[in-house]
Scaffold this motif. Structure first.
Motif, PDB file in Angstrom:
ATOM      1  N   LEU A 361      36.391 -16.132 -12.785  1.00  0.00           N
ATOM      2  CA  LEU A 361      34.967 -16.226 -12.516  1.00  0.00           C
ATOM      3  C   LEU A 361      34.337 -14.840 -12.502  1.00  0.00           C
ATOM      4  N   LEU A 362      33.167 -14.723 -13.146  1.00  0.00           N
ATOM      5  CA  LEU A 362      32.447 -13.448 -13.182  1.00  0.00           C
ATOM      6  C   LEU A 362      30.976 -13.701 -12.887  1.00  0.00           C
ATOM      7  N   TRP A 363      30.306 -12.682 -12.354  1.00  0.00           N
ATOM      8  CA  TRP A 363      28.884 -12.794 -12.036  1.00  0.00           C
ATOM      9  C   TRP A 363      28.109 -11.799 -12.897  1.00  0.00           C
ATOM     10  N   PRO A 364      27.283 -12.294 -13.834  1.00  0.00           N
ATOM     11  CA  PRO A 364      26.533 -11.396 -14.709  1.00  0.00           C
ATOM     12  C   PRO A 364      25.172 -11.017 -14.147  1.00  0.00           C
ATOM     13  N   ASP A 365      24.697  -9.853 -14.530  1.00  0.00           N
ATOM     14  CA  ASP A 365      23.368  -9.394 -14.140  1.00  0.00           C
ATOM     15  C   ASP A 365      22.398  -9.375 -15.317  1.00  0.00           C
ATOM     16  N   GLU A 366      22.874  -9.760 -16.503  1.00  0.00           N
ATOM     17  CA  GLU A 366      22.031  -9.788 -17.686  1.00  0.00           C
ATOM     18  C   GLU A 366      22.260 -11.077 -18.457  1.00  0.00           C
ATOM     19  N   HIS A 367      21.275 -11.422 -19.292  1.00  0.00           N
ATOM     20  CA  HIS A 367      21.424 -12.576 -20.164  1.00  0.00           C
ATOM     21  C   HIS A 367      21.956 -12.135 -21.519  1.00  0.00           C
ATOM     22  N   ARG A 368      22.947 -12.852 -22.011  1.00  0.00           N
ATOM     23  CA  ARG A 368      23.443 -12.659 -23.365  1.00  0.00           C
ATOM     24  C   ARG A 368      23.542 -14.031 -24.025  1.00  0.00           C
ATOM     25  N   ALA A 369      22.858 -14.212 -25.134  1.00  0.00           N
ATOM     26  CA  ALA A 369      22.872 -15.511 -25.818  1.00  0.00           C
ATOM     27  C   ALA A 369      24.251 -15.829 -26.381  1.00  0.00           C
ATOM     28  N   VAL A 370      24.983 -14.786 -26.783  1.00  0.00           N
ATOM     29  CA  VAL A 370      26.325 -14.957 -27.331  1.00  0.00           C
ATOM     30  C   VAL A 370      27.310 -14.240 -26.423  1.00  0.00           C
ATOM     31  N   ALA A 371      28.334 -14.955 -25.992  1.00  0.00           N
ATOM     32  CA  ALA A 371      29.315 -14.399 -25.055  1.00  0.00           C
ATOM     33  C   ALA A 371      30.577 -13.982 -25.806  1.00  0.00           C
ATOM     34  N   ARG A 372      30.666 -12.706 -26.143  1.00  0.00           N
ATOM     35  CA  ARG A 372      31.866 -12.160 -26.775  1.00  0.00           C
ATOM     36  C   ARG A 372      32.654 -11.422 -25.699  1.00  0.00           C
TER      37      ARG A 372
END
Length: 419
Positions: A361-372
């Motif tokens: 599990l990870l918590w992102p602070d930005e939006h990325r439409a494609v998750a590489r």
């Protein structure tokens, strides 16, 4: 007064009750300590549907879900003590507890911390302005409306656009209060489109992204808020009589810190390994205490996962799973690289099995439409995969734990990043 038990579970929410039911079913003496008057945790006063999907394979309301989990723990033989506030440690596995009947010391062979997480209130977010009544968090709102059947205003502004923010909308609606605006500092609403799209269309809630509340106005009651557009700097005044601060989670980690457990600086949670063991042998941590915050059913599955590892620890020295969660040679540290704020578990012990649900599990602070997703160790890329779901702030991002299968057990820390 002293109480001796095999396992003390601190927290009577989904993760704690699920762990207690499993451990008691295995024949252990289990006591659950919860500071609320009734067990069940947050779902107890979340009077809407959507609970139980992953753990129970059904869908029910929060109160029904809470009652079911509490009853399962009791039927399995666990002792559930409510209005029992754990105030500190009296030993490695001993707890000081305050109850209406007086002080209690609980001596256990193992401890499971399931204390959950809470939303940051207005004060922690340092929003200036007047200090009128009518400024709440989602938890306070649900407590007022669902448990005490109290009244709120008629026009609300919600700060945040996470999944819990839409829970606040439903609670306000039940209380006869219309949500006139939902604000989010992010460029896109944090919650899943499956919630935000119907929320805007059916509930007619306007969502202002790229904005923040910069002031609350009103003396005897909330009168309005000032909302700033982060792109232009322009401000506008929105009339309202209720403000609800949602999301922006912080774990209830006071007991973990008091124990001197290794802590993750990103999540401010105790570091756990794939068995959910902490840096103190015999002390485990589960649920939203270690991943603030995921859904209730995911937290419950943590409780189910930890059962066999607590049993292994109690079976003898050969089954001790508590060492190594401080980043020692017993395990490989996991690190999250920006835009990820934290990763859970924070340590992987080779040979100890997969983490709960075989997910990191990870918590992102930005939006990325494609998750590489890129996984590296000692400067070597060990995995790269494009996942079919986006990365969005305000909700947990999950990656398969199989991405770590190429790691060197004797190597250095593993870093997870976005390519």
């Amino acid at each position: 007064m002293n109480l001796t038990t095999d396992v003390a579970v601190v927290g009577g929410g989904p993760s704690g009750l699920t762990a207690a039911a499993g451990l008691a079913s295995a024949g252990l003496r289990v006591v659950v300590l919860d500071r609320e008057r009734e067990a069940g945790g947050i779902p107890r006063h979340s009077d809407h549907t959507g609970y139980g999907l992953r753990d129970l394979r059904t869908v029910m309301t929060g109160p029904a879900y809470a009652r079911l989990l509490a009853n399962r723990a009791l039927e399995a033989g666990a002792q559930v003590r409510t209005s029992a506030m754990v105030t500190g440690w009296a030993g490695e596995h001993a707890l000081d507890v305050t109850t209406p009947e007086g002080r209690l010391r609980v001596d256990a062979r193992a401890v499971v911390l399931a204390t959950g997480a809470r939303e940051r209130p207005r004060t922690a977010r340092m929003v200036p302005g007047d200090r009128p009544p009518g400024v709440l968090t989602t938890g306070q709102l649900q407590n007022v409306v669902h448990l005490h059947h109290g009244r709120v205003g008629t026009r609300a502004v919600i700060v945040g656009a996470e999944l819990v923010s839409w829970s606040a909308v439903l609670t306000l609606r039940e209380a006869g209060c219309r949500t006139v605006l939902m604000t989010s500092e992010h460029a896109r609403a944090e919650s899943y489109a499956a919630f935000s799209v119907p929320g805007r269309a059916v509930l007619r809630v306007p969502v202002a992204t790229g904005t923040r509340v910069v002031r609350i106005n009103g003396r005897d009651a909330v009168e309005s808020v000032e909302v700033e557009d982060l792109r232009t700097g322009e401000r506008r005044t929105v009339p309202c009589d209720t403000v609800v601060f949602t999301g922006d989670w912080v774990p209830d980690h006071e007991l973990a810190r008091a124990a001197g457990l290794a802590m993750d600086p990103g999540s401010r949670s105790p570091v756990v390994d794939n068995t959910l063991a902490t840096s103190r042998p015999g002390v485990f941590a589960v649920g939203n205490l270690v991943h603030p915050v995921d859904t209730a059913d995911v937290a419950a599955l943590d409780g189910r996962h930890v059962v066999r590892h607590v049993l292994a620890h109690l079976s003898g020295p050969s089954g001790n799973t508590g060492s190594g969660a401080d980043g020692s040679a017993a395990g490989i540290a996991l690190r999250a690289e920006a835009p990820f704020r934290w990763v859970s578990p924070g340590l992987v012990r080779p040979g100890a099995g997969a983490p709960p649900r075989r997910r990191i599990l990870l918590w992102p602070d930005e939006h990325r439409a494609v998750a590489r997703v890129v996984v590296t160790q000692d400067g070597r890329e060990i995995a790269r995969r494009t996942l079919p779901w986006p990365v969005s702030p305000g909700r947990v991002f999950r990656v398969p734990s199989s991405l770590l299968s190429g790691a060197d057990p004797r190597g250095g820390p593993i870093t997870i990043s976005l390519g």
